[in-house]
Design a protein around this motif. Structure first.
Motif, mmCIF file in Angstrom:
data_model
loop_
_atom_site.group_PDB
_atom_site.id
_atom_site.type_symbol
_atom_site.label_atom_id
_atom_site.label_comp_id
_atom_site.label_asym_id
_atom_site.label_seq_id
_atom_site.Cartn_x
_atom_site.Cartn_y
_atom_site.Cartn_z
ATOM 1 N N UNK A 248 83.949 23.900 -61.506
ATOM 2 C CA UNK A 248 82.655 24.477 -61.168
ATOM 3 C C UNK A 248 82.561 25.918 -61.659
ATOM 4 N N UNK A 249 83.652 26.673 -61.485
ATOM 5 C CA UNK A 249 83.660 28.056 -61.973
ATOM 6 C C UNK A 249 83.634 28.090 -63.498
ATOM 7 N N UNK A 250 84.374 27.190 -64.116
ATOM 8 C CA UNK A 250 84.368 27.116 -65.574
ATOM 9 C C UNK A 250 82.971 26.787 -66.089
ATOM 10 N N UNK A 251 82.290 25.876 -65.420
ATOM 11 C CA UNK A 251 80.933 25.505 -65.820
ATOM 12 C C UNK A 251 79.993 26.702 -65.729
ATOM 13 N N UNK A 252 80.179 27.508 -64.689
ATOM 14 C CA UNK A 252 79.303 28.659 -64.519
ATOM 15 C C UNK A 252 79.510 29.688 -65.628
ATOM 16 N N UNK A 253 80.748 29.847 -66.067
ATOM 17 C CA UNK A 253 81.012 30.768 -67.181
ATOM 18 C C UNK A 253 80.304 30.276 -68.440
ATOM 19 N N UNK A 254 80.485 29.000 -68.754
ATOM 20 C CA UNK A 254 79.898 28.461 -69.981
ATOM 21 C C UNK A 254 78.376 28.413 -69.896
ATOM 22 N N UNK A 255 77.849 28.348 -68.677
ATOM 23 C CA UNK A 255 76.393 28.330 -68.513
ATOM 24 C C UNK A 255 75.755 29.621 -69.012
ATOM 25 N N UNK A 256 76.548 30.692 -69.137
ATOM 26 C CA UNK A 256 75.995 31.964 -69.633
ATOM 27 C C UNK A 256 75.350 31.786 -70.990
ATOM 28 N N UNK A 257 75.942 30.945 -71.823
ATOM 29 C CA UNK A 257 75.382 30.710 -73.153
ATOM 30 C C UNK A 257 74.016 30.055 -73.043
ATOM 31 N N UNK A 258 73.901 29.044 -72.176
ATOM 32 C CA UNK A 258 72.628 28.343 -72.023
ATOM 33 C C UNK A 258 71.567 29.238 -71.411
ATOM 34 N N UNK A 259 71.980 30.141 -70.548
ATOM 35 C CA UNK A 259 71.016 31.032 -69.895
ATOM 36 C C UNK A 259 70.540 32.150 -70.813
ATOM 37 N N UNK A 260 71.163 32.268 -71.967
ATOM 38 C CA UNK A 260 70.703 33.255 -72.942
ATOM 39 C C UNK A 260 69.679 32.668 -73.906
ATOM 40 N N UNK A 261 69.380 31.379 -73.782
ATOM 41 C CA UNK A 261 68.413 30.738 -74.682
ATOM 42 C C UNK A 261 67.012 31.289 -74.409
ATOM 43 N N UNK A 262 66.274 31.559 -75.473
ATOM 44 C CA UNK A 262 64.906 32.029 -75.328
ATOM 45 C C UNK A 262 64.075 31.023 -74.541
ATOM 46 N N UNK A 263 63.029 31.510 -73.931
ATOM 47 C CA UNK A 263 62.193 30.625 -73.126
ATOM 48 C C UNK A 263 61.622 29.482 -73.960
ATOM 49 N N UNK A 264 61.292 29.768 -75.228
ATOM 50 C CA UNK A 264 60.774 28.713 -76.093
ATOM 51 C C UNK A 264 61.866 28.105 -76.962
ATOM 52 N N UNK A 265 63.133 28.441 -76.668
ATOM 53 C CA UNK A 265 64.253 27.874 -77.402
ATOM 54 C C UNK A 265 64.737 26.579 -76.774
ATOM 55 N N UNK A 266 65.907 26.143 -77.209
ATOM 56 C CA UNK A 266 66.423 24.837 -76.781
ATOM 57 C C UNK A 266 67.848 24.939 -76.265
ATOM 58 N N UNK A 267 68.083 24.329 -75.119
ATOM 59 C CA UNK A 267 69.434 24.113 -74.611
ATOM 60 C C UNK A 267 69.788 22.664 -74.864
ATOM 61 N N UNK A 268 70.928 22.441 -75.507
ATOM 62 C CA UNK A 268 71.374 21.090 -75.849
ATOM 63 C C UNK A 268 72.611 20.781 -75.012
#
Length: 758
Positions: A480-500
């Motif tokens: 769960x902690x590891x997932x939260x670290x990696x989520x930083x990348x997804x949370x940097x996606x622009x509002x009109x960008x894409x998270x895959x």
């Protein structure tokens, strides 16, 4: 079906310690994370010792969403990314002409250029000796101004000189700064600074020399101290005003009034402390932008054009800036490159002028982007391959991509750095490269925790999977902690960008539910997450009837048959197929066409050139060798699935574990190896990362015993010896698997053993 119906952006043509904002969006989700990095203090350190002019440009850039980064510890600031970057240093830009800057540094040459152009300047000449000085004084007559031919900030300048004795003194002072000294006719009037940016007058200020006003009680020294106590005043250029210092110029002016610092001026008496009105010597300014006469405005813009300066400070002496200089004997007395903005940003009186906006308008016109496409890839396994796939696609579509991986850094198809480059500094290097117009950045957990992200926002963020690896390091103890670290990348996606994200990984799905951007899923097979996402009109990439397909709403675009994509090894490698799906989802969501993607995947060949260390297959006479980077249980399981499709007389594994992993991870890796190989060679990395050799071997053997298979094994600690032993002991039909992160050396040994492969 026409795949372009699903496309979201563009066609085939290419288009257009460090400053890091970590966890740059959804910050409220990070408050409870003890290991979150990227703080306001970090950002403040990046602006330490930068002056108000530079900070105003940075603030304007931030307002417009333009990323910036300080280059090392210098005052150079990089604005934007890649080929769209611009560099400033204070108020000098990458567009500033070197010839123009050199020209205005020579005040005499500057004056002659302006004089020839019909721009009013004081009469004068240049000298290097007292004898020449005396001749010029006789020719011009008093009063005079004497100054160095090349200094700035008012240093060495003496004004309103009335006699030869004072002229000789002023000459000596000016010689301290330049060997050549200018002597000019003194012009009566007020001191004005006109600021021209990109050919247009944007601000004007009347400058007043440093001075104090008497109160009938305080000495001049005490009055200076009171003025300097103003919190708006600081040393040098660090604040909007500069503290008043007492120097030879101050003492000379006081002597002319028969004053010392201990005199008490009368109430409301003004005591001038500097000869010049520069803010750098403690002066103040009054905004007069709206009072500048149209003729004077034109004169200032013409001056800047003649000298070729993109940002130009023009000093004018005139009784009234609202009257054309030609009508009141005013003159341009000096022109400055890299002029300070302080007097315009925060005048002592009058309207503040956002002159930094004109700089940003010049550097980044409305039609010019400041950034480049950024794809950021994270996850436990598959990051490097997905990164390489997307960089290959970008290059085949005409871009000049830069990408970072655990293998190194490449720009436009050329490897420029070798080694693990999956951190923030490597990403920053790519984003600062002026040749790069498309960035694909592998973003590993370690780099995130050390330095965060090198960018504020990305266009596409990809999360391949989340599995046990590196747990127990840097206070990351659970998935769960590891997932939260990696989520930083997804949370940097622009509002009109894409998270895959991986629809088959429930932790990826949980992260998707927290994001504020477009979501695309990839999945090897249909599941409830995929079905729900499609029902909501979302984008999914999956496998149907042996084809890679993109589905959105009720529309499908077939990318390619899996059999025609070399990386999937005819569909036998689930992990490589998943990597293809992830890269396809990212590419299609961004706007690449199905045709572009298909052509790229069909020309991306597994092997040491394009996928070094990832499923690299070698046939040596009558046996085979596979070299792969699998180094954690999740990766070894994927290898186990692949080997289930391989027919061989013996499957031989050369395995090792990583010393800084948990005991249970090392044991599990060996247990999986015991289930999938017929013979095993246990070797160890050159660095055991804090473990003892016997300890590592004991854990590995325990794992083999847990596999419930009596698999023969041999311990050969040295990796090179282990590889050579396996090659020499191979029998016809063997399939040898070397699991190694030192795959370059392993491949070198294989090619030495079988020269025909070289």
């Amino acid at each position: 079906m026409n795949s372009t119906n699903l496309n979201s952006r563009h066609g085939s043509s290419a288009e257009g310690s460090e400053n890091s904002k970590i966890y740059s969006s959804n910050a409220e989700n990070q408050n409870s994370i003890p290991y979150a990095v990227g703080t306001m203090q970090q950002k403040l350190r990046n602006t330490e010792n930068l002056g108000p002019s530079t900070l105003s440009i940075i603030a304007e850039a931030e307002k417009r969403g333009i990323p910036w980064r300080r280059l090392n510890d210098s005052c150079k600031i990089l604005l934007g990314h890649g080929k769209n970057q611009q560099i400033i240093r204070a108020t000098m830009t990458g567009k500033s002409s070197c010839i123009a800057v050199e020209t205005v540094d020579n005040k005499y040459q500057t004056k002659n250029i302006l004089d020839d152009a019909g721009i009013p300047v004081p009469h004068g000449s240049i000298c290097t000796s007292i004898e020449d000085l005396e001749v010029i004084c006789e020719e011009l007559g008093f009063p005079l101004v004497i100054k160095p031919a090349g200094a700035n900030h008012g240093r060495g300048v003496s004004i309103n000189i009335q006699d030869l004795f004072s002229a000789r003194q002023a000459f000596d002072e000016a010689k301290d700064f330049r060997s050549s000294v200018m002597v000019e006719k003194y012009v009566e009037g007020k001191d004005f600074r006109l600021l021209v940016i990109n050919g247009k007058l944007v601000a004007a200020a009347q400058r007043q020399p440093a001075q104090v006003k008497g109160d009938g009680k305080s000495t001049i020294r005490e009055l200076i101290d009171k003025v300097n106590a103003d919190p708006n005043r600081g040393e040098g250029h660090l604040k909007v005003l500069t503290k008043i210092s007492v120097d030879a110029d101050t003492e000379k002016l006081l002597n002319q009034k028969n004053y010392t610092l201990e005199n008490v001026p009368a109430e409301n008496e003004t005591v001038v402390l500097k000869s010049t009105a520069n803010l750098s010597t403690g002066g103040t300014a009054i905004d007069v932008t709206d009072r500048v006469h149209l003729e004077n405005r034109f004169l200032a813009e013409r001056t800047a054009a003649f000298l070729g300066l993109d940002i130009c400070g023009i000093d004018i002496i005139t009784p009234d800036i609202a009257v054309p200089l030609a009508e009141n004997n005013g003159a341009v007395i000096e022109v400055n490159a890299a002029p300070g903005f302080r007097m315009h940003l925060a005048p002592s009186e009058g309207q503040r002028r956002n002159v930094a906006a004109a700089v940003i308008d010049m550097l980044f016109p409305a039609e010019k982007p400041s950034t480049i496409p950024i794809f950021a890839i994270t996850g436990t396994n598959g990051k490097t391959t997905v990164t390489r796939l997307l960089a290959h696609l970008a290059q085949t579509c005409g871009y000049s991509p830069g990408f970072t991986t655990t293998d190194g850094i490449s720009v436009a198809g050329h490897e420029i750095v070798k080694g693990d480059c999956s951190g923030s500094s490597s990403a920053a290097l790519v984003l600062a490269d002026p040749l790069v117009d498309f960035a694909v950045l592998e973003t590993a957990r370690g780099g995130l925790l050390r330095a965060g992200l090198a960018f504020d926002e990305c266009d596409v963020g990809i999360l391949t999977n989340i599995a046990a690896d590196h747990l127990g390091l840097k206070n990351i103890n659970t998935l769960e902690e590891l997932a939260e670290v990696k989520a930083a990348v997804l949370r940097s996606v622009k509002k009109d960008g894409w998270a895959v994200l991986n629809a088959q990984d429930h932790r990826c799905v949980q992260i998707a539910n927290t994001l504020n951007c477009n979501i695309a899923y990839f999945s090897l097979e249909t599941n409830p997450t995929v079905e729900e996402h499609l029902w909501k009109g979302g984008l999914v990439v999956t496998v149907e009837d042996g084809n890679v397909v993109v589905i959105k709403r009720n529309e499908k675009a077939i990318i390619s048959s899996i059999q025609d994509i070399p990386l999937t090894l005819n569909g036998t490698s689930r992990c490589m197929t998943a990597n293809i799906l992830a890269a396809t989802a990212a590419a299609f969501a961004y706007g690449f066409s199905a045709t572009q993607i298909k052509e790229a995947w069909q020309t991306f060949l597994p092997g040491p050139e394009q996928t070094p260390g990832r499923m690299n297959h070698f046939t040596i006479r009558d046996f085979s060798v596979l070299v792969d980077y699998a180094h954690n249980p999740h990766g070894v399981r994927e290898m186990q699935d692949y080997l289930s499709h391989v027919q061989a007389s013996r499957k031989v594994g050369i395995i090792a574990a990583v010393g800084d992993r948990r005991d249970e991870d090392i044991i599990e890796l060996a247990e999986l190896a015991g289930q999938m190989f017929d013979q095993i060679i246990i070797r160890q990395d050159s660095s055991l990362r804090g473990r003892e050799l016997d300890e590592m071997n004991t854990l590995m053997i325990r794992g083999l015993e847990r596999s419930c298979r009596k698999v023969p094994y041999k311990i050969i600690p040295d990796e090179k010896e282990a590889i050579r032993f396996a090659l020499k002991a191979a029998i016809p039909g063997d399939f040898i698997v070397a699991l190694s992160d030192n795959y370059q050396e392993v491949i070198k040994i294989i090619k030495e053993f079988a020269p025909e492969l070289a």
